[in-house]
Design an enzyme around this catalytic site. Structure first.
Site, PDB file in Angstrom:
ATOM      1  CB  ALA A   1      11.930  11.105 -42.597  1.00  0.00           C
ATOM      2  CB  SER A   2       9.673   7.659 -38.769  1.00  0.00           C
ATOM      3  OG  SER A   2      10.725   7.054 -38.039  1.00  0.00           O
TER       4      SER A   2
ATOM      5  CE1 TYR B   1      25.411   9.832 -32.149  1.00  0.00           C
ATOM      6  CE2 TYR B   1      26.379  11.427 -30.642  1.00  0.00           C
ATOM      7  CZ  TYR B   1      25.530  11.131 -31.686  1.00  0.00           C
ATOM      8  OH  TYR B   1      24.807  12.147 -32.277  1.00  0.00           O
TER       9      TYR B   1
END
Length: 279
Positions: free
Chosen positions: A12-13, A151
């Site tokens: 969330a940063s 990925y």
């Protein structure tokens, strides 16, 4: 809209997670947000209060995840919506990436999400309600990007486990949504977020070209607005019967449509041979 639902958001940063947390708080929701760096969360969003609980959490450590979920429930009394958003892109061909590079990507993108699911599921089951969002990627549905195989495979894994999770949680009144975002204009492809191979092999020209296209051309020019993505997730959380599969962005729809068309064509062209295996 029940504006007092409690959201638990990982990663969330920065990026989509940060946009989502800010939009949720502005809209009156309660939010528990996690990051490896609690101070970064506080600087970006604000200090702990009755509406916002920032927490440092090591996603790959089950004990740390368990403690964060318990702290969120102790602070708010419950968790209603979970967003498994944390993740990063590891660029590199399958040959050139080291075992450690590949495993680290899986540890965060796949096993990190599993740690959250494992520890939050008992609470959601007990309250007979909730909604789990697992953020995959259009690269979790379309994997033909040279240099992005590991990925993409992590996001394919997220897609597979989410389909099973939706069936497992359905009897308990818990919704599950798998989100395939296209390219959103966040820091996801910026230095410090995306990882490049430590031992690149120059012979892989297609992979190097794809890598440079993402780092130099696509980064900063992504066609989708993360603010609108946050609004979309909020709307999905309010639906009575939210979808299990959700493609987000016109580019996501285009990529998915091309793959569906290719698969349908391949199936039709090989139907006689492909269905010739019965007794």
């Amino acid at each position: 809209m029940d504006s007092k639902k409690v959201w638990f958001v990982t990663g969330a940063s920065q990026g989509l997670g940060l946009h989502l947390v800010k939009k949720l708080l502005d809209s009156g929701y309660w939010v528990a947000a996690t990051s490896r760096n609690k101070q970064a969360l506080i600087e970006s969003v604000g200090k702990k209060n009755e509406d916002f609980l920032p927490m440092a959490m090591d996603l790959v450590q089950n004990t740390s995840v368990k403690q964060s979920i318990e702290e969120a429930i102790a602070h708010f009394g419950t968790i209603d919506v979970v967003v498994n958003n944390a993740g990063y892109s590891q660029i590199g061909t399958l040959e050139e990436l080291t075992d450690r590079e590949a495993r680290n990507n899986y540890d965060v993108n796949v096993f990190g999400a599993l740690n959250v699911i494992r520890n939050v599921a008992p609470f959601l089951r007990a309250q007979q309600s909730g909604h789990i969002f697992n953020i995959s990627s259009i690269g979790g549905y379309v994997g033909n990007f040279a240099g992005f195989g590991v990925y993409c495979s992590t996001k394919f894994a997220v897609a597979g486990l989410t389909e099973a999770l939706s069936e497992e949680m359905k009897p308990f009144g818990v919704h599950t949504t798998l989100v395939y975002p296209g390219y959103f204009r966040t820091s996801f492809l910026s230095k410090g977020s995306v990882k490049t191979p430590s031992n690149p092999i120059d012979t892989y020209k297609a992979a190097r070209d794809m890598e440079q296209a993402h780092l130099n051309d696509i980064d900063g020019n992504q066609p989708n607005d993360p603010e609108k993505a946050a609004e979309v997730l909020m709307h999905l959380s309010e639906q009575e019967n939210p979808p299990v599969h959700f493609f987000m962005g016109e580019d996501a729809y285009q990529y998915a449509g091309m793959k569906i068309e290719a698969i349908q064509k391949a199936m039709e062209n090989n139907k006689v041979l492909g269905t010739s295996t019965g007794f």
